[in-house]
Structure formats: C-alpha cells, structure tokens
Write a protein that holds these residues in place. Structure first.
Motif, PDB file in Angstrom:
ATOM      1  N   ALA A  25     -29.021 -12.459 -27.777  1.00 53.12           N
ATOM      2  CA  ALA A  25     -28.284 -11.308 -28.310  1.00 53.12           C
ATOM      3  C   ALA A  25     -27.254 -11.716 -29.360  1.00 53.12           C
ATOM      4  N   ALA A  26     -26.542 -12.809 -29.151  1.00 51.84           N
ATOM      5  CA  ALA A  26     -25.519 -13.233 -30.122  1.00 51.84           C
ATOM      6  C   ALA A  26     -26.157 -13.571 -31.469  1.00 51.84           C
ATOM      7  N   GLY A  27     -27.305 -14.211 -31.465  1.00 54.23           N
ATOM      8  CA  GLY A  27     -27.994 -14.531 -32.712  1.00 54.23           C
ATOM      9  C   GLY A  27     -28.462 -13.277 -33.434  1.00 54.23           C
ATOM     10  N   ILE A  28     -28.946 -12.309 -32.688  1.00 52.34           N
ATOM     11  CA  ILE A  28     -29.367 -11.039 -33.286  1.00 52.34           C
ATOM     12  C   ILE A  28     -28.162 -10.317 -33.876  1.00 52.34           C
ATOM     13  N   ALA A  29     -27.036 -10.350 -33.164  1.00 56.04           N
ATOM     14  CA  ALA A  29     -25.814  -9.717 -33.667  1.00 56.04           C
ATOM     15  C   ALA A  29     -25.348 -10.390 -34.953  1.00 56.04           C
ATOM     16  N   ARG A  30     -25.374 -11.715 -35.008  1.00 52.23           N
ATOM     17  CA  ARG A  30     -24.964 -12.439 -36.218  1.00 52.23           C
ATOM     18  C   ARG A  30     -25.853 -12.079 -37.406  1.00 52.23           C
ATOM     19  N   THR A  31     -27.158 -12.063 -37.196  1.00 51.97           N
ATOM     20  CA  THR A  31     -28.099 -11.749 -38.275  1.00 51.97           C
ATOM     21  C   THR A  31     -27.861 -10.342 -38.809  1.00 51.97           C
ATOM     22  N   THR A  32     -27.684  -9.394 -37.908  1.00 53.04           N
ATOM     23  CA  THR A  32     -27.433  -8.011 -38.310  1.00 53.04           C
ATOM     24  C   THR A  32     -26.123  -7.894 -39.063  1.00 53.04           C
ATOM     25  N   LEU A  33     -25.092  -8.536 -38.546  1.00 51.72           N
ATOM     26  CA  LEU A  33     -23.779  -8.487 -39.178  1.00 51.72           C
ATOM     27  C   LEU A  33     -23.808  -9.072 -40.581  1.00 51.72           C
ATOM     28  N   ARG A  34     -24.479 -10.204 -40.752  1.00 52.53           N
ATOM     29  CA  ARG A  34     -24.596 -10.806 -42.089  1.00 52.53           C
ATOM     30  C   ARG A  34     -25.267  -9.855 -43.075  1.00 52.53           C
ATOM     31  N   ALA A  35     -26.331  -9.201 -42.633  1.00 52.96           N
ATOM     32  CA  ALA A  35     -27.060  -8.282 -43.510  1.00 52.96           C
ATOM     33  C   ALA A  35     -26.194  -7.087 -43.895  1.00 52.96           C
ATOM     34  N   VAL A  36     -25.466  -6.523 -42.945  1.00 53.96           N
ATOM     35  CA  VAL A  36     -24.618  -5.364 -43.231  1.00 53.96           C
ATOM     36  C   VAL A  36     -23.490  -5.742 -44.189  1.00 53.96           C
ATOM     37  N   ALA A  60     -20.004 -10.984 -23.471  1.00 51.72           N
ATOM     38  CA  ALA A  60     -20.649  -9.830 -22.842  1.00 51.72           C
ATOM     39  C   ALA A  60     -21.883 -10.275 -22.061  1.00 51.72           C
ATOM     40  N   TYR A  61     -22.641 -11.202 -22.620  1.00 54.86           N
ATOM     41  CA  TYR A  61     -23.819 -11.719 -21.921  1.00 54.86           C
ATOM     42  C   TYR A  61     -23.414 -12.531 -20.687  1.00 54.86           C
ATOM     43  N   ARG A  62     -22.431 -13.402 -20.838  1.00 53.74           N
ATOM     44  CA  ARG A  62     -22.030 -14.293 -19.742  1.00 53.74           C
ATOM     45  C   ARG A  62     -21.381 -13.564 -18.571  1.00 53.74           C
ATOM     46  N   HIS A  63     -20.640 -12.504 -18.853  1.00 58.21           N
ATOM     47  CA  HIS A  63     -19.823 -11.883 -17.818  1.00 58.21           C
ATOM     48  C   HIS A  63     -20.328 -10.528 -17.349  1.00 58.21           C
ATOM     49  N   THR A  64     -21.552 -10.167 -17.720  1.00 55.54           N
ATOM     50  CA  THR A  64     -22.141  -8.917 -17.242  1.00 55.54           C
ATOM     51  C   THR A  64     -23.611  -9.152 -16.910  1.00 55.54           C
ATOM     52  N   THR A  65     -24.207  -8.148 -16.339  1.00 51.36           N
ATOM     53  CA  THR A  65     -25.648  -8.202 -16.078  1.00 51.36           C
ATOM     54  C   THR A  65     -26.368  -7.075 -16.807  1.00 51.36           C
ATOM     55  N   GLY A  66     -25.638  -6.336 -17.626  1.00 47.32           N
ATOM     56  CA  GLY A  66     -26.224  -5.198 -18.317  1.00 47.32           C
ATOM     57  C   GLY A  66     -26.260  -5.386 -19.811  1.00 47.32           C
ATOM     58  N   PRO A  67     -26.621  -4.333 -20.521  1.00 44.07           N
ATOM     59  CA  PRO A  67     -26.705  -4.394 -21.975  1.00 44.07           C
ATOM     60  C   PRO A  67     -25.315  -4.415 -22.609  1.00 44.07           C
ATOM     61  N   ALA A  68     -25.293  -4.610 -23.905  1.00 42.64           N
ATOM     62  CA  ALA A  68     -24.061  -4.548 -24.699  1.00 42.64           C
ATOM     63  C   ALA A  68     -24.377  -3.772 -25.968  1.00 42.64           C
ATOM     64  N   GLU A  69     -23.342  -3.414 -26.689  1.00 41.52           N
ATOM     65  CA  GLU A  69     -23.529  -2.748 -27.973  1.00 41.52           C
ATOM     66  C   GLU A  69     -22.449  -3.232 -28.930  1.00 41.52           C
ATOM     67  N   MET A  70     -22.862  -3.529 -30.148  1.00 40.15           N
ATOM     68  CA  MET A  70     -21.924  -3.930 -31.192  1.00 40.15           C
ATOM     69  C   MET A  70     -21.884  -2.833 -32.244  1.00 40.15           C
ATOM     70  N   ARG A  71     -20.679  -2.465 -32.647  1.00 43.06           N
ATOM     71  CA  ARG A  71     -20.512  -1.474 -33.707  1.00 43.06           C
ATOM     72  C   ARG A  71     -19.738  -2.123 -34.844  1.00 43.06           C
ATOM     73  N   ILE A  72     -20.225  -1.927 -36.053  1.00 42.99           N
ATOM     74  CA  ILE A  72     -19.625  -2.476 -37.266  1.00 42.99           C
ATOM     75  C   ILE A  72     -19.238  -1.280 -38.133  1.00 42.99           C
ATOM     76  N   ARG A  73     -17.985  -1.262 -38.605  1.00 41.28           N
ATOM     77  CA  ARG A  73     -17.611  -0.155 -39.483  1.00 41.28           C
ATOM     78  C   ARG A  73     -16.462  -0.527 -40.400  1.00 41.28           C
ATOM     79  N   ALA A  74     -16.438   0.147 -41.526  1.00 41.06           N
ATOM     80  CA  ALA A  74     -15.334   0.012 -42.464  1.00 41.06           C
ATOM     81  C   ALA A  74     -14.237   0.955 -41.993  1.00 41.06           C
ATOM     82  N   VAL A  75     -13.008   0.455 -41.887  1.00 43.16           N
ATOM     83  CA  VAL A  75     -11.908   1.323 -41.481  1.00 43.16           C
ATOM     84  C   VAL A  75     -11.032   1.726 -42.664  1.00 43.16           C
TER      85      VAL A  75
END
Length: 167
Positions: A25-36, A60-75
């Motif tokens: 999941a962390a690698g997928i998040a990094r790839t998505t973040l770089r593209a955005v 989130a992966y280490r300390h839970t057993t469920g899914p996570a969600e990442m949100r990226i936005r311009a503030v």
C-alpha cells in the motif's frame, strides 16, 4: 461536447485513494502521490510529501487490520494537505498536539541520536518535514467510518532534513 475548463494552480482539487490492508500500500500511495504532484506542478513538494505520506500509510498497515485511505488536496496556492484514514482510533504523537508545541531542531537532534533504529522514526519525520499537522478520532461508524484521520500540510520551500535519517 463542451470543453472542460483549463486547470490552473488556483483551481481547487483533491484525490482519494482507497488502500487495502496490504504491505504494498505505501508503494502504491507514493506512486499515486508522485503522479498527482507532477500533474499540478508541485514537483518541489514530491520528496517530502512522499516521505511523510509513506510513513503514515505504513503505520496504518502496521497498526490496523483494515483498509486505509489517503486523500491529497490543495488547500491554498502551492500548499498541500495529505490525510490518511485508518481503522485504529488511537492518535499517535505528534498528531495530538499542535505543531507550535514542537521544536524542529530538537526533533532533528532526536533523529540523529537514534540512527540505529529500524523503526519508530516515522513520526519524527512528520515533525521535521511538515509545517502543520493534526488528527482526530472518528466516532463509531460516523458517516460509515470509525478509526482516525491524521493529516499534515506542506508549503513550498519548507525544508526537510529527514531524508538523511529516513535512508
């Protein structure tokens, strides 16, 4: 067919990425973040944003057993907010205290003194790289979710000396 309005840095935008409980999941998040960030011309924020977001998704992966969600936005122009939701309601430090209560130089010294550690430095990276952060627990099943939401903000030209301790 109407032509969409051109996107400018002033146009508000946000992306959400649902992540399964998976060690990749962390690698997928990094790839998505770089593209955005590349798409919106925020390349100078790529290194600190991917470093801190990766640490948060990994936690989130280490300390839970469920899914996570990442949100990226311009503030606001050039400023970025990234939030990570997970199913564990416990708020880790530093997210429970405002950034004004933390001294960046003491965080750097703490990280430098702890160079042999193989884990536990991720939240130090937040203190070093982010210029604002926070978090809150979500009530049981509030809007269909429980757990917590942690967030951090980065501004252009925000120094991040954590690259040396993260390596």
């Amino acid at each position: 067919m109407p032509t969409p309005a051109p996107e400018t840095p002033e146009t508000p935008w946000s992306y959400s990425l649902r992540l399964p409980h998976d060690p990749r999941a962390a690698g997928i998040a990094r790839t998505t973040l770089r593209a955005v960030l590349a798409r919106y011309g925020l390349g100078e924020l790529t290194d600190p944003a991917t470093l801190v977001a990766s640490e948060m998704v990994t936690n989130a992966y280490r300390h839970t057993t469920g899914p996570a969600e990442m949100r990226i936005r311009a503030v606001e122009e050039g400023r970025l907010r990234i939030s990570v939701w997970d199913t564990n309601p416990d708020i880790p430090p530093p997210f429970g205290k405002p950034p004004a209560l933390f001294d960046r130089s003491s965080a750097l010294a703490e990280a430098a003194a702890n160079t042999e550690a193989t884990y536990g430095r991720g939240l130090l990276i937040v203190r070093i790289c982010a210029d604002n952060w926070g978090g809150y627990a979500l009530a049981d099943e509030l809007f269909g979710r429980s757990g917590k939401l942690l967030w951090f903000e980065l501004a252009p030209q925000q120094p991040c000396d954590a690259f040396e301790i993260a390596a």
